[in-house]
Design an enzyme around this catalytic site. Sequence first.
Site, PDB file in Angstrom:
ATOM      1  N   CYS A 158      -7.217   0.460   3.181  1.00 53.64           N
ATOM      2  CA  CYS A 158      -7.904   1.917   2.489  1.00 53.64           C
ATOM      3  C   CYS A 158      -6.921   3.113   1.642  1.00 53.64           C
ATOM      4  O   CYS A 158      -8.568   3.179   1.056  1.00 53.64           O
ATOM      5  CB  CYS A 158      -7.535   3.130   3.881  1.00 53.64           C
ATOM      6  SG  CYS A 158      -8.363   2.273   5.439  1.00 53.64           S
ATOM      7  N   ASN A 203     -12.612  -4.267   0.690  1.00 52.20           N
ATOM      8  CA  ASN A 203     -11.410  -3.470   1.444  1.00 52.20           C
ATOM      9  C   ASN A 203     -12.303  -2.639   3.168  1.00 52.20           C
ATOM     10  O   ASN A 203     -12.897  -1.224   3.542  1.00 52.20           O
ATOM     11  CB  ASN A 203     -10.058  -2.412   1.564  1.00 52.20           C
ATOM     12  CG  ASN A 203      -9.432  -2.301   2.341  1.00 52.20           C
ATOM     13  OD1 ASN A 203      -8.731  -3.280   2.728  1.00 52.20           O
ATOM     14  ND2 ASN A 203      -8.620  -1.304   3.466  1.00 52.20           N
ATOM     15  N   GLU A 204     -12.387  -3.670   4.100  1.00 50.31           N
ATOM     16  CA  GLU A 204     -12.688  -3.850   5.388  1.00 50.31           C
ATOM     17  C   GLU A 204     -14.561  -2.400   5.557  1.00 50.31           C
ATOM     18  O   GLU A 204     -14.493  -1.829   6.678  1.00 50.31           O
ATOM     19  CB  GLU A 204     -11.856  -2.304   5.956  1.00 50.31           C
ATOM     20  CG  GLU A 204     -10.100  -3.555   6.570  1.00 50.31           C
ATOM     21  CD  GLU A 204      -9.268  -2.623   7.507  1.00 50.31           C
ATOM     22  OE1 GLU A 204      -9.035  -1.670   7.927  1.00 50.31           O
ATOM     23  OE2 GLU A 204      -8.005  -3.493   7.638  1.00 50.31           O
ATOM     24  N   GLU A 211       0.642  -1.084   0.078  1.00 49.66           N
ATOM     25  CA  GLU A 211      -0.369  -0.595   0.113  1.00 49.66           C
ATOM     26  C   GLU A 211       0.996   0.899   0.392  1.00 49.66           C
ATOM     27  O   GLU A 211       1.828   1.541   1.128  1.00 49.66           O
ATOM     28  CB  GLU A 211      -0.718  -0.165   1.205  1.00 49.66           C
ATOM     29  CG  GLU A 211      -1.723   1.445   1.095  1.00 49.66           C
ATOM     30  CD  GLU A 211      -2.822   1.066   2.555  1.00 49.66           C
ATOM     31  OE1 GLU A 211      -3.414  -0.020   3.024  1.00 49.66           O
ATOM     32  OE2 GLU A 211      -4.024   2.222   1.626  1.00 49.66           O
TER      33      GLU A 211
HETATM   34  O1  AHR Z   1      -1.881  -1.703   6.818  1.00 49.22           O
HETATM   35  C1  AHR Z   1      -3.076  -0.145   6.490  1.00 49.22           C
HETATM   36  C2  AHR Z   1      -4.414  -0.272   7.235  1.00 49.22           C
HETATM   37  O2  AHR Z   1      -4.654  -0.696   8.195  1.00 49.22           O
HETATM   38  C3  AHR Z   1      -4.732  -0.445   5.777  1.00 49.22           C
HETATM   39  O3  AHR Z   1      -4.651   0.918   4.985  1.00 49.22           O
HETATM   40  C4  AHR Z   1      -6.070  -0.593   6.720  1.00 49.22           C
HETATM   41  O4  AHR Z   1      -7.184  -1.532   5.322  1.00 49.22           O
HETATM   42  C5  AHR Z   1      -5.804  -1.356   7.333  1.00 49.22           C
HETATM   43  O5  AHR Z   1      -7.396  -0.056   8.646  1.00 49.22           O
END
Ligand code: AHR
Length: 665
Positions: free
Chosen positions: A263, A390-391, A48
């Site tokens: 995220c 994602n989440e 990321e």
């Molecule tokens: O890994 C850091 C963050 O943690 C990521 O962006 C998110 O998906 C999670 O909450």
Amino acid sequence: MKQVGDCFLVGALYLAVSTACASSVELTIQAAGPGKPISPDLVGVFFEDLNYAADGGLYAELVQNRSFEYSAVEQSHWGPFFSWDLRKLGGGDGSLGLANVRPIHPNNPHYALLTVARPGDGVGIANGGFDGIPLQAGATYEASFWAYQPFMNAKWGPNNSIEGRPMPVTLRLEGRDGQMLAEAEVEVVGRAWKRYSVRLTPSETEKQAQLVLLARDRGGLALDMVSLFPQDTFMGRPNGLRKDLAQAIADIKPKFVRFPGGCLVHGGGIHHYYDWKDTIGPVEQRVGQRNLWGYHQTMGLGYFEYFQFCEDIGAMPLPVVAAGVCCQHGGDTPGQGQEGLPMEEMPAYVQDVLDLIEWVNGPATSEWGAKRAAAGHPEPFGLKYIGVGNEDAITPVFKERFRMIHEVIRKEHPEITVIGTVGPFAGGQDYDNGWAFARELELQMVDEHYYVSPGWFWDHRERYDAYDRKDSKVYVGEYAAHDRGRRNTLRSALAEAAGLTSFERNGDVVRFASYAPLLARRGHTQWTPDMIYFDSTNVYLTANYFVQQLFGQNSGDRFLEMELDASDDMRLAASSVLDSSTGDRIVKIVNGADESVEINIRLLGFVAGAPRKATKTVLTGPDADAVNEDGKPLVVKPEHSTETIKPVFTYTVPANSLTVIRITR
Ligand code: AHR
């Protein structure tokens, strides 16, 4: 499991004598196999652009803010000339302005206007990169920029002496004391944007150099995409990756690379999601944007560079796209939480996802496959998995949009596995609702995330033993053990190793797992702990990195049934796998306690008395709090030895350690 040995029977006395006491434990492995089929692709990496992982990190560009697109929206003290200085040498005079009327491309709206009223020894701009530009003596760097000559005629009047005269430009690498390390000249000619480039070879190694661009005549220059790239990128790729960091990732032998997050996928607001189409094509035409983590993303490391990296290191691509919703913690309207793309925008969004699949897998004759071919890769890259969401909070807004995306992919691309999301935690509302939704849609795989204490990993070693084998498979897409102070302690790394043994044991359910986050630049870190830290010239490997590396390099495709006969309260975990391609049996043992443990290991099915060659790797440190400190000798690092193993042998597992015994055929 039952505890064997006398040490635990003496209660309080045990604590007093514990370091001197070796418990005896039995580990019995069905070494002859055949074992149960498990995922051969368990260990991968999660990338990321967080902590300057891409710009200023893995992406090898050395100039910061090369296209003058930094803005106060990203950081309040930033503007288009952040990281740039105006230089006026030897009596030179001039000024620097910003323009947007005639950009190289509408996606890249701003550029610099340099006006030289009196050239002196040169008027221009200088860039110090990310904390100084690191240079290696004798190495080759490509300095380049886009430019045209503005103001010809119009500004200087008709019949003026500079009309039609090329602008001489010096590109110079300077050391921290201003000493010249390398220099070259080019001439900018005409009113059309054009790319100019030179090769520079510095005479000295320097950590804090600057790239200086000087105009040497009266007149003006429009400037954009001012860049400095080492020629020696990972695998020599143009617009490529920083070699030492890419190599550290490759050394894990990851079976897949997740991208672009995290995220970052859904971004800080519904219209700020990561749009893959903004990240392909010529770099000067990509759409930079404010990164969710509070800095600027150039997209120089975009989808093409990502897929190429996967190919270069033999890893599967595992891209993740937004599910048509933004993060529940940040909508376009602050405080509003999760928002969905307006339904009238969803068909176009779903088409974007289909276009991505075509760009990756389609023939060079297809519309999007042709763009991949134009970038230099006529053959499809090969895509088997795609994450959607994602989440996300599992709300009606989310479900409606996810369902649309999933249905279309399932219909048009049944060969691709869609990975759903089950929220940010190992349990709770979104986890339960996400799993219920996955069952309703009969998803093939879901993405679980958990950042938890080291103790949690030990206490949940049997989490996946209880999972229904008929349910969706699991991708543990983000996980890490967060110890006190969120430090990368040996304790945290061993907890993750214990987790990995249980993932291997349940490799029929847990297909993929990726520690998160992967990279963090010192001084620009928004999240800890991370797996690999770095600065301009160094890579700092954590204890957690070595755990990932040992599991990545010692993966198997069959789990050899085993029994670890130890008490539940011992911090002891093990797994045994077969690598069918070599016939090697790999035994991993994690001891998370402060005492060594004696284990009697029986390799059932091996001919009695016949010794086998093995390599033994032990990862340990002085104590559970041990951390590899930047720039100091590694205190937690793997030590290798060659052994001869008998079918029955005793091994004393060091305190706070991971041992990998790889028994060759
Ligand atoms: O890994 C850091 C963050 O943690 C990521 O962006 C998110 O998906 C999670 O909450």
